[in-house]
Design an enzyme around this catalytic site. Structure first.
Site, PDB file in Angstrom:
ATOM      1  N   ASP A 345       0.910  -1.290  -0.054  1.00 56.42           N
ATOM      2  CA  ASP A 345       0.144   0.053   0.014  1.00 56.42           C
ATOM      3  C   ASP A 345       0.840   1.351  -0.268  1.00 56.42           C
ATOM      4  O   ASP A 345       2.049   1.390   0.802  1.00 56.42           O
ATOM      5  CB  ASP A 345      -1.116  -0.009   1.170  1.00 56.42           C
ATOM      6  CG  ASP A 345      -1.732   1.346   1.351  1.00 56.42           C
ATOM      7  OD1 ASP A 345      -2.632   1.413   0.603  1.00 56.42           O
ATOM      8  OD2 ASP A 345      -1.632   1.938   2.314  1.00 56.42           O
ATOM      9  N   GLU A 381       1.882  -0.419  -4.944  1.00 49.46           N
ATOM     10  CA  GLU A 381       0.737   0.678  -5.169  1.00 49.46           C
ATOM     11  C   GLU A 381       1.710   1.811  -5.490  1.00 49.46           C
ATOM     12  O   GLU A 381       2.498   2.484  -4.491  1.00 49.46           O
ATOM     13  CB  GLU A 381      -0.029   0.916  -4.323  1.00 49.46           C
ATOM     14  CG  GLU A 381      -1.144   1.980  -4.670  1.00 49.46           C
ATOM     15  CD  GLU A 381      -2.304   2.132  -3.455  1.00 49.46           C
ATOM     16  OE1 GLU A 381      -3.485   2.448  -3.601  1.00 49.46           O
ATOM     17  OE2 GLU A 381      -1.852   2.402  -2.226  1.00 49.46           O
TER      18      GLU A 381
END
Length: 696
Positions: A345, A381
């Protein structure tokens, strides 16, 4: 409360609470503490039975050994040191702290002002000091022996070019699944019927939204909501208690073993860029109380956290012990818990230095040289909200990256926007502009048309406006630019023509995803038309909005998705590591990529510059440079028509070969059939032909 038993010196390694059969070694890092106290608790966690100062300090690791302590013992820490927020220090021994290396937690914090190191509401705000004991509101750490008998379980070790990734939430996937345990969880994900669904679909890897222990944000609890997605980690080694319905670590390991036996890998969505403690006004639960100045990146005024993540704080990956904690965590989940990879993330944050984002940052170098971590799937990401935070294509190999440009361009193309033909051409051939450098393969692009963060595929075709009222933020949260299309009616409709057009659009986008070079990722539920009622930010919806609606599954769409995945698996031209650049092949002198107009002529510059062009037609072969032993098929022709019906003239096949139509989204149930010299292509459809030997 007592200060006995008396601890021995123990060892500085390994960090955490380690059971050796006779007792437990406790070791915890703090650079700026002056005293570290181990706190033991009764079995129910309500009574603090002992406070034991750790007797030894090696460098910045405090440690001690307790004989006779067994797995199941509850514990936590209290750290003493300066309370000087202006200098970045926030030690408060009145606050019970989670061990960053704890293997299991008993639950989640029960929100109370005592959880804060300062006095909430005080005129001096976070400069004040709170003396209340937080222990009764805190989850307790649990001593665990994580050994598990893996038997003959083996990792699938699926190559990325052969992977079909399925992004799913543990509860969302399982809670309403027919025949699953009603509470969902790891064991439900390991059920026979769930495995049958995943293997029948053709999934090779399940990518799970965060399962590390996380907190339920106080503002959500106050609204009667919960942190459903889990992007507020507080324990990087512990699975979240809500998924352990028997309170045993083996539930996760058993799930992994079952998925592996079915040939399915497990990828974890991990959140190392920040913690759930928020900014300087947040609670003191773990890192803040152990050593705020070491664990977090602080601003020029060290009272404040740097907030490149949008969540209030940023983990200090420049500190060697924080970097060590993260890599220790990753190795633990691979070696002890059995996982096969990670999706990071806000991964741009993990590559930040004092000079900004750096693809040669210590975090990336640490993973790339690690003999355990370099061999698992690593997916970034590729952005955060800090300066220069958008870094698509900038990560070093072997990282793959979520490609949001694929998502946006595919949605815009099928919505009928002008000038999107060149963009779609780039996306279906692996987004070479972003990824074809530094020896990176075409699989570096993780292609997606939807993900947990945004609309589902069904909602992309039913809603033009987000409908997030249930989130309690006056519908201001969530993406504003969704590139969606409601076909003239917002939400569900009984109009048969609109329903048919929506179904066709879903097939088109799924076909685009699975016929493109790169690594496809499918959002769980998209294969059968799952809807969230137009909510494009269901992060707090642990209910029917966020759970997959299996009862209303579109079986026809599911069958078509299975067929697309099987077709991709059967045709290596769609699963290449090399990029296609219209270069001649040594094996036959034919270029590996041609672009065709509908009249059978090759595309020219003027055709690409035409904003009204609605047809993209590619003839693909195995890429130039592919070894002869990998030349296992002749050619595919894939055509994407976002406009009106047309007659598509096919390129002349070589002698002894013929074009065979295999996929047509306008007639999804039709089987293979000869295409002839030209083929009638329906409006808004995708067509795939395979060059096959005529006598076959």
């Amino acid at each position: 409360m007592t200060n006995s038993p008396s601890p021995g010196p123990g060892r500085a390694l390994p960090l955490g609470a380690t059971f050796d059969g006779a007792g437990v070694n406790f070791a915890v890092f703090s650079q700026n503490a002056t005293r570290m106290t181990l706190c033991l608790f009764s079995d129910d966690g309500r009574t603090e039975t002992a406070r034991i100062p750790l007797p030894e300090r090696d460098g910045d690791v405090w440690h001690g050994y307790l004989s006779g302590i067994r797995p199941g013992q509850l514990y936590g820490y209290r750290a003493e040191g300066p309370y000087a927020p202006e200098e970045g220090h926030r030690f408060n021994p009145n606050k019970l702290l989670i061990d960053p290396y704890a293997k299991r937690l008993t639950g989640h914090p029960a929100w109370h002002d005592a959880l804060y190191g300062y006095t909430v509401g005080h005129k001096n705000a976070d400069l004040s000091f709170d003396t209340r004991d937080s222990a009764r509101f805190m989850p307790k750490c649990v001593v665990e022996d994580p050994c598990f008998d893996w038997g003959r379980s083996r990792r699938p070790e699926t190559e990325l070019h052969d992977s079909i990734i399925y992004e799913a939430h543990v509860t969302g996937l399982t809670r309403r699944f027919p025949g699953a345990a009603p509470e969902g969880g790891f064991l439900a994900l390991a059920s026979d019927r769930m495995l049958d669904h995943l293997t029948g679909l053709g999934i090779t890897a399940v990518e799970l939204l965060p399962v590390h222990a996380f907190i339920n944000d106080r503002f959500l609890v106050d609204k009667g909501l919960t942190n459903y997605w889990g992007y507020q980690s507080i324990g990087f080694f512990a699975p979240d208690p809500r998924y352990l319905h028997k309170d045993r670590l083996w539930e996760f390991q058993y799930m992994v073993a079952r998925l592996h036996a079915a040939g399915i890998e497990v990828i974890l969505d991990v959140v190392y860029n920040h913690s759930g403690e928020g900014d300087e006004t947040g609670p003191t639960l773990c890192f803040r109380g152990l050593d705020n100045a070491a664990y977090y990146r602080l601003a020029d005024n060290p009272r404040h956290c740097i907030n490149d993540t949008g969540t209030g704080n940023t983990m200090n990956m420049s500190h060697p012990m924080v970097l060590r904690m993260v890599t220790d965590s990753l190795r633990y989940w691979v070696e002890t818990m059995g996982v096969d990879g990670f999706r990071f993330d806000l991964c741009a944050t993990l590559g930040r230095t004092d000079r900004g984002f750096d693809p040669g940052a210590a975090f990336f170098d640490a993973l790339r040289q690690d003999p355990v971590l370099a061999g698992v799937k690593l997916i970034a990401e590729p952005w955060d909200i800090g300066p220069g935070g958008y870094q698509l294509g900038a990560f070093p190999p072997p990282f793959a990256e979520w490609n949001d440009q694929f998502r946006d361009d595919v949605r815009r193309y099928w919505r009928g926007e002008d000038g999107l033909a060149p963009s779609l051409a780039s996306r279906i051939t692996g987004s070479a502009m972003q990824f074809d450098h530094s020896g990176r393969p075409a699989t570096s692009s993780v292609n997606l048309v939807t993900a947990h963060d945004g609309y589902t595929l069904a909602d992309v075709t039913m809603y033009e406006e987000r409908h997030n009222e249930a989130n309690g933020e006056d519908n201001r949260d969530g993406h504003g630019a969704n590139h969606s299309d409601n076909f003239g009616v917002e939400g569900p409709t009984d109009d048969a023509d609109i329903a048919a057009a929506r179904a066709q659009r879903r097939r088109n986008m799924l076909a685009t995803l699975l016929l493109s070079q790169g690594t496809p990722m499918l959002l769980a539920g998209d294969e059968f038309g799952n809807s969230q009622g137009g909510n494009n930010n269901a992060y707090c919806q642990d209910n029917d909005i966020g759970w997959l609606d299996w009862d209303n599954a579109d079986d026809a769409l599911a069958d078509f998705t299975r067929r697309l995945i099987a077709f991709r698996r059967a045709h290596p031209i769609l699963r290449q590591k090399r990029f296609l650049h219209s270069r001649e092949r040594v094996v036959d002198g034919i270029e590996d990529l041609f672009w065709w107009r509908e009249d059978g002529a090759e595309m020219e510059d003027g055709d690409w510059e035409d904003p009204g062009r609605r047809l993209v037609c590619a003839e693909m072969r195995m890429a130039s440079g592919t070894p002869p032993y990998a030349q296992r098929e002749e050619a595919l022709l894939v055509a994407f028509n976002a406009g009106d019906a047309l007659t598509l003239t096919l390129p002349d096949p070589p002698d002894g070969f013929a074009w065979i139509r295999h996929i047509d989204t306008a007639t999804p149930g039709a089987g293979p059939a000869p295409a002839g010299a030209a083929i009638e292509m329906a409006a808004a459809s995708v067509l795939v032909c395979v060059l096959e030997r005529a006598d076959d």
